[in-house]
Design a protein around this motif. Structure first.
Motif, PDB file in Angstrom:
ATOM      1  N   MET A   1       5.194 -15.668 -37.491  1.00  0.00           N
ATOM      2  CA  MET A   1       5.860 -15.414 -38.755  1.00  0.00           C
ATOM      3  C   MET A   1       4.788 -15.353 -39.848  1.00  0.00           C
ATOM      4  SD  MET A   1       8.840 -17.652 -40.682  1.00  0.00           S
ATOM      5  CE  MET A   1       9.829 -17.779 -39.236  1.00  0.00           C
ATOM      6  N   ARG A   2       4.896 -14.377 -40.701  1.00  0.00           N
ATOM      7  CA  ARG A   2       3.924 -14.218 -41.789  1.00  0.00           C
ATOM      8  C   ARG A   2       3.969 -15.409 -42.740  1.00  0.00           C
ATOM      9  NH1 ARG A   2       6.833  -9.430 -41.935  1.00  0.00           N
ATOM     10  NH2 ARG A   2       7.617 -10.055 -43.946  1.00  0.00           N
ATOM     11  N   ASP A   3       2.797 -15.753 -43.288  1.00  0.00           N
ATOM     12  CA  ASP A   3       2.689 -16.895 -44.195  1.00  0.00           C
ATOM     13  C   ASP A   3       3.589 -16.745 -45.417  1.00  0.00           C
ATOM     14  OD1 ASP A   3       0.957 -18.293 -42.586  1.00  0.00           O
ATOM     15  OD2 ASP A   3      -0.837 -17.574 -43.604  1.00  0.00           O
ATOM     16  N   LYS A  27      28.133  -8.061 -28.059  1.00  0.00           N
ATOM     17  CA  LYS A  27      27.102  -7.026 -28.059  1.00  0.00           C
ATOM     18  C   LYS A  27      25.702  -7.594 -27.866  1.00  0.00           C
ATOM     19  CE  LYS A  27      29.803  -3.882 -30.835  1.00  0.00           C
ATOM     20  NZ  LYS A  27      29.874  -3.100 -32.043  1.00  0.00           N
ATOM     21  N   GLY A  28      25.545  -8.629 -27.081  1.00  0.00           N
ATOM     22  CA  GLY A  28      24.222  -9.154 -26.741  1.00  0.00           C
ATOM     23  C   GLY A  28      23.498  -9.726 -27.932  1.00  0.00           C
ATOM     24  N   ASP A  29      22.298  -9.198 -28.207  1.00  0.00           N
ATOM     25  CA  ASP A  29      21.465  -9.772 -29.267  1.00  0.00           C
ATOM     26  C   ASP A  29      22.049  -9.574 -30.659  1.00  0.00           C
ATOM     27  OD1 ASP A  29      20.985  -7.070 -29.432  1.00  0.00           O
ATOM     28  OD2 ASP A  29      18.822  -7.246 -29.543  1.00  0.00           O
ATOM     29  N   ASP A  30      23.051  -8.736 -30.813  1.00  0.00           N
ATOM     30  CA  ASP A  30      23.716  -8.593 -32.111  1.00  0.00           C
ATOM     31  C   ASP A  30      24.417  -9.894 -32.503  1.00  0.00           C
ATOM     32  OD1 ASP A  30      24.703  -7.141 -34.451  1.00  0.00           O
ATOM     33  OD2 ASP A  30      26.655  -7.278 -33.474  1.00  0.00           O
ATOM     34  N   GLY A  31      24.647 -10.763 -31.542  1.00  0.00           N
ATOM     35  CA  GLY A  31      25.329 -12.015 -31.809  1.00  0.00           C
ATOM     36  C   GLY A  31      24.424 -13.154 -32.227  1.00  0.00           C
ATOM     37  N   PHE A  32      23.137 -12.893 -32.454  1.00  0.00           N
ATOM     38  CA  PHE A  32      22.189 -13.957 -32.766  1.00  0.00           C
ATOM     39  C   PHE A  32      22.624 -14.803 -33.968  1.00  0.00           C
ATOM     40  CE2 PHE A  32      18.613 -15.489 -35.314  1.00  0.00           C
ATOM     41  CZ  PHE A  32      18.115 -16.441 -34.431  1.00  0.00           C
ATOM     42  N   ASP A  80      10.222  -0.286 -39.759  1.00  0.00           N
ATOM     43  CA  ASP A  80       8.879  -0.848 -39.884  1.00  0.00           C
ATOM     44  C   ASP A  80       8.728  -2.235 -39.253  1.00  0.00           C
ATOM     45  OD1 ASP A  80      10.557  -1.905 -41.828  1.00  0.00           O
ATOM     46  OD2 ASP A  80       8.924  -2.260 -43.236  1.00  0.00           O
ATOM     47  N   LEU A  81       9.740  -2.716 -38.528  1.00  0.00           N
ATOM     48  CA  LEU A  81       9.651  -4.011 -37.857  1.00  0.00           C
ATOM     49  C   LEU A  81       9.779  -3.854 -36.350  1.00  0.00           C
ATOM     50  CD1 LEU A  81      11.907  -6.318 -40.075  1.00  0.00           C
ATOM     51  CD2 LEU A  81       9.432  -6.073 -40.147  1.00  0.00           C
ATOM     52  N   GLN A  82       9.114  -4.716 -35.632  1.00  0.00           N
ATOM     53  CA  GLN A  82       9.227  -4.769 -34.184  1.00  0.00           C
ATOM     54  C   GLN A  82      10.396  -5.679 -33.817  1.00  0.00           C
ATOM     55  OE1 GLN A  82       7.292  -2.986 -31.991  1.00  0.00           O
ATOM     56  NE2 GLN A  82       6.585  -2.031 -33.897  1.00  0.00           N
ATOM     57  N   PRO A  83      10.975  -5.518 -32.622  1.00  0.00           N
ATOM     58  CA  PRO A  83      12.036  -6.426 -32.195  1.00  0.00           C
ATOM     59  C   PRO A  83      11.574  -7.883 -32.295  1.00  0.00           C
ATOM     60  CG  PRO A  83      11.893  -4.586 -30.697  1.00  0.00           C
ATOM     61  CD  PRO A  83      10.719  -4.471 -31.632  1.00  0.00           C
ATOM     62  N   GLY A  84      12.429  -8.719 -32.860  1.00  0.00           N
ATOM     63  CA  GLY A  84      12.110 -10.133 -33.016  1.00  0.00           C
ATOM     64  C   GLY A  84      11.462 -10.492 -34.340  1.00  0.00           C
ATOM     65  N   LEU A 107      29.262  -5.520 -46.606  1.00  0.00           N
ATOM     66  CA  LEU A 107      28.003  -6.232 -46.452  1.00  0.00           C
ATOM     67  C   LEU A 107      26.978  -5.300 -45.849  1.00  0.00           C
ATOM     68  CD1 LEU A 107      26.414  -8.959 -46.409  1.00  0.00           C
ATOM     69  CD2 LEU A 107      27.193  -9.193 -44.051  1.00  0.00           C
ATOM     70  N   GLN A 108      25.862  -5.150 -46.522  1.00  0.00           N
ATOM     71  CA  GLN A 108      24.774  -4.401 -45.925  1.00  0.00           C
ATOM     72  C   GLN A 108      24.161  -5.266 -44.837  1.00  0.00           C
ATOM     73  OE1 GLN A 108      23.498  -1.304 -46.446  1.00  0.00           O
ATOM     74  NE2 GLN A 108      25.233  -0.911 -47.762  1.00  0.00           N
ATOM     75  N   PRO A 109      23.826  -4.706 -43.670  1.00  0.00           N
ATOM     76  CA  PRO A 109      23.244  -5.526 -42.614  1.00  0.00           C
ATOM     77  C   PRO A 109      21.816  -5.905 -42.966  1.00  0.00           C
ATOM     78  CG  PRO A 109      23.269  -3.240 -41.968  1.00  0.00           C
ATOM     79  CD  PRO A 109      24.002  -3.324 -43.283  1.00  0.00           C
ATOM     80  N   VAL A 110      21.481  -7.149 -42.767  1.00  0.00           N
ATOM     81  CA  VAL A 110      20.145  -7.627 -43.078  1.00  0.00           C
ATOM     82  C   VAL A 110      19.676  -8.581 -42.008  1.00  0.00           C
ATOM     83  CG1 VAL A 110      20.402  -7.388 -45.574  1.00  0.00           C
ATOM     84  CG2 VAL A 110      21.038  -9.520 -44.487  1.00  0.00           C
ATOM     85  N   SER A 111      18.372  -8.724 -41.899  1.00  0.00           N
ATOM     86  CA  SER A 111      17.828  -9.683 -40.952  1.00  0.00           C
ATOM     87  C   SER A 111      18.010 -11.085 -41.500  1.00  0.00           C
ATOM     88  CB  SER A 111      16.349  -9.408 -40.711  1.00  0.00           C
ATOM     89  OG  SER A 111      16.177  -8.194 -40.056  1.00  0.00           O
TER      90      SER A 111
END
Length: 120
Positions: A1-3, A27-32, A80-84, A107-111
């Motif tokens: 994780m970036r500082d 839906k698998g990882d969508d449920g995180f 611009d992001l890798q999985p995870g 709701l806009q989807p966000v990480s």
């Protein structure tokens, strides 16, 4: 994780927060986000909400808590992001995020994001 992400999360967490997990466990990882909130709700059900696929139903509950910030955990695709990888977005950035979504216009989807609630 970036500082810089670590520092921002540390600040938000130290100010007090409620977490809303979003996602479909079908839906698998969508449920995180949903799974994370469900696990954490055992610790404090007044702070961690499993919203599944209906986060708009938890906005009022979140606003009624004594916490200053709302963290919404959801998975989505960013070119611009890798999985995870994670991204922290503030509420003023949500309108600029354009990602195909099954959540609809509420709701806009966000990480990862945090919203600052008005004080009573």
């Amino acid at each position: 994780m970036r500082d810089e992400l670590k520092q921002e999360l540390k600040k938000v967490l130290s100010e007090g927060y409620v977490l809303i997990g979003v996602g479909s466990i079908v839906k698998g990882d969508d449920g995180f986000g949903s799974l994370l909130a469900a696990e954490l709700s055992d610790i404090d059900p007044q702070r961690f909400f499993d919203a599944s696929t209906a986060p708009e139903n938890y906005a009022y509950k979140a606003a009624k808590t004594p916490y200053k910030n709302v963290i919404i955990v959801d998975t989505c695709w960013f070119d611009d992001l890798q999985p995870g990888e994670m991204r922290l977005l503030h509420s003023d950035e949500l309108e600029r995020v354009s990602v195909p979504s099954t959540h609809g216009p509420t709701l806009q989807p966000v990480s990862y994001t945090h919203l600052t609630l008005p004080t009573n």
